[in-house]
Design an enzyme around this catalytic site. Structure first.
Site, PDB file in Angstrom:
ATOM      1  N   ASP A 234       0.835  -1.199   0.000  1.00  0.00           N
ATOM      2  CA  ASP A 234       0.000   0.000   0.000  1.00  0.00           C
ATOM      3  C   ASP A 234       0.875   1.256   0.000  1.00  0.00           C
ATOM      4  O   ASP A 234       0.629   2.206  -0.755  1.00  0.00           O
ATOM      5  CB  ASP A 234      -0.917  -0.022   1.220  1.00  0.00           C
ATOM      6  CG  ASP A 234      -1.742   1.244   1.350  1.00  0.00           C
ATOM      7  OD1 ASP A 234      -2.673   1.433   0.554  1.00  0.00           O
ATOM      8  OD2 ASP A 234      -1.451   2.057   2.247  1.00  0.00           O
TER       9      ASP A 234
ATOM     10  N   GLU B 181      -1.820  -5.437  -3.723  1.00  0.00           N
ATOM     11  CA  GLU B 181      -0.866  -4.688  -2.895  1.00  0.00           C
ATOM     12  C   GLU B 181       0.227  -5.612  -2.355  1.00  0.00           C
ATOM     13  O   GLU B 181       1.405  -5.224  -2.306  1.00  0.00           O
ATOM     14  CB  GLU B 181      -1.602  -4.014  -1.743  1.00  0.00           C
ATOM     15  CG  GLU B 181      -2.477  -2.855  -2.180  1.00  0.00           C
ATOM     16  CD  GLU B 181      -3.215  -2.197  -1.031  1.00  0.00           C
ATOM     17  OE1 GLU B 181      -3.561  -1.008  -1.166  1.00  0.00           O
ATOM     18  OE2 GLU B 181      -3.459  -2.860  -0.007  1.00  0.00           O
TER      19      GLU B 181
END
Length: 229
Positions: A45, A117
């Protein structure tokens, strides 16, 4: 020997992992057990936000900070990541617990987004090179970056709340995860959002943390507007 489905996924990625255990971990959902991809998701992220922010910074040299933030939010939101996951056909390669398998977790947008991610982080760690990681992220995002423009940005509730408070010289909202409940394959995340102009924190729940935070921000804005803040 690696599962044929995952071998095909690696070919679709165009990246060959030296550490196959890292690749396997990126595809392992928390419903599978204590060893899962949540830590990789956390790192991925951050990497994704940095890479996309840099790309937007260079692509829109005259854009203001708020405009760039809205563009980035549009590009890194769960729906966009889930779309990338579907393009890569990630679902069929995920390692899920029995409950998630029965409930169709391999199609769930939040699970696909988290896996994308995690893969970003896995590529970064495996290659040991941010440039390599950036190369693959930009491959996935090339056409998406071409379609965004300053005139098409729409503010999400968190951005709107932040700008509302900044315009009044107030501190930024504070989001706190207060509870995670339910089975591993169907968890509910409860978020508390503290805003200086409201006497009590706003508490909301969602299927994932992102969703719960957005709902809390939207509700906080509604209360602020009703109070005439």
């Amino acid at each position: 020997m690696m599962d044929p489905l995952r071998q095909r996924l690696m070919r679709r990625l165009g990246y060959e992992f030296r550490d196959q255990a890292l690749f396997e971990l990126a595809l392992t959902h928390r419903s599978r057990g204590a060893v899962n991809n949540e830590r990789l998701e956390f790192l991925g992220d951050s990497l994704l936000n940095t890479i996309v922010a840099e790309a937007l910074f260079h692509r829109f040299p005259k854009a203001r900070e708020g405009e760039l933030s809205r563009l980035r939010s549009q590009l890194v939101k769960g729906e966009t990541l889930a779309g990338i996951g579907r393009e890569l056909e990630l679902g069929e390669c995920l390692s899920l617990g029995e409950g998630e398998l029965k409930s169709g977790g391999f199609r769930r947008a939040s699970i696909l987004a988290d896996a994308v991610e995690a893969l970003i982080a896995a590529i970064y760690l495996d290659s040991g090179d941010l440039e390599t990681c950036r190369h693959y992220v930009m491959r996935w995002y090339g056409s998406r970056l071409d379609t965004v423009s300053l005139g098409k940005t729409s503010k999400d509730p968190k951005t709107t709340l932040q700008e509302f408070l900044q315009a009044r010289g107030e501190p930024l909202p504070e989001y706190e995860l207060s509870e995670v409940s339910g089975e591993a394959h169907a968890q509910t995340f409860t978020i508390s959002c503290r805003v200086s102009l409201l006497p009590e924190p706003v508490v909301t729940s969602g299927n994932n943390r992102r969703q719960a935070e957005k709902k809390a921000a939207a509700l906080a804005l509604e209360r602020l507007q009703k109070a005439g803040a």
